[in-house]
Motif scaffolding. Structure first.
Motif: not given
Length: 239
Positions: A24-27, A222-227
């Motif tokens: 993941e990119d952001f959490s 599109d370019n990252f994911s959020i958990t």
């Protein structure tokens, strides 16, 4: 099918979700709390209203407030149909969230299916949302609401409930919910979100039911994911 422990399936899914979440990119970590009031009009027709209060960053900031009234009709012991409305207030709380506060209004139609087995229950919730969301434009580093956009979204939730102590009405409940974005067309375009939950449900009386547990949400971009790691507690009060 009665010899299969359905919670084993959810354990495997949670392990997979945890491994996938390492990329993941952001959490962020949240607390979600909700109150649902249910009132019967007739033996089959009833009203429900949900109030969801969602805080993030260890309760420091608002994430969302959701108000969701609905009219529901119990077709028989297995099928319940519903129509409803959602008012959603979205807050700006991080670099990956909306840059300013926005609102969403949506109309939805739902079918709930319940299957009862000897040692557990399985339920299916199918909901289609017609979403009207405020859009944000950015000019000279200033963000503002530029209008309202329409999109459709299908939500399917698979739910397993396993009683632990029948006399005390305590159950383990687990579910997985997939969100499919239809955009403005008649067929799904992409995965919008995936929600997973596991917790304990306690029916204190015929009027009060409390559920509390861990809720994991993954939102692919599109370019990252959020958990989103959430401790969620809900109270249902039946009049």
């Amino acid at each position: 099918m009665n010899n299969i422990n359905p919670l084993t399936i959810f354990f495997v899914l949670f392990v997979y979700s945890t491994l996938f979440g390492q990329n993941e990119d952001f959490s962020h970590s949240n607390s979600w709390n909700s109150l649902t009031v249910k009132g019967n009009l007739t033996e089959k027709l009833f009203l429900k209203n949900e109030l969801n209060l969602r805080r993030t960053n260890f309760l420091q900031d608002w994430e969302q407030i959701v108000l969701r009234p609905s009219v529901q009709y119990k077709l028989d012991n297995a099928f319940t149909a519903a129509i409803g409305y959602s008012y959603i207030q979205n807050y700006s709380y991080a670099d990956f969230s909306t840059p300013i506060d926005t609102r969403e209004n949506n109309l939805w139609q739902q079918l709930f299916i319940k299957q009862i087995f000897k040692h557990f229950d399985i339920s299916h919730r199918i909901r289609f949302e017609e979403r009207f969301r405020e859009q944000v434009s950015r000019v000279d580093n200033l963000s503002s609401i530029s209008g309202t956009d329409y999109s459709g979204r299908l939500r399917y939730r698979f739910i397993v409930t396993v009683p632990l102590l029948k006399k005390k009405h305590i159950s383990v409940i687990a579910n997985d919910e997939v969100f499919l974005d239809f955009e403005t067309g008649l067929q799904p375009k992409k995965l919008n979100q995936n929600w997973m939950f596991i917790g304990v449900r306690f029916r204190e009386s015929e009027h009060i039911t409390i559920t509390s547990g861990y809720h994991n949400i993954n939102i692919p971009k599109d370019n990252f994911s959020i958990t989103n790691h959430i401790w969620e507690t809900s109270l249902i009060y039946t009049l």
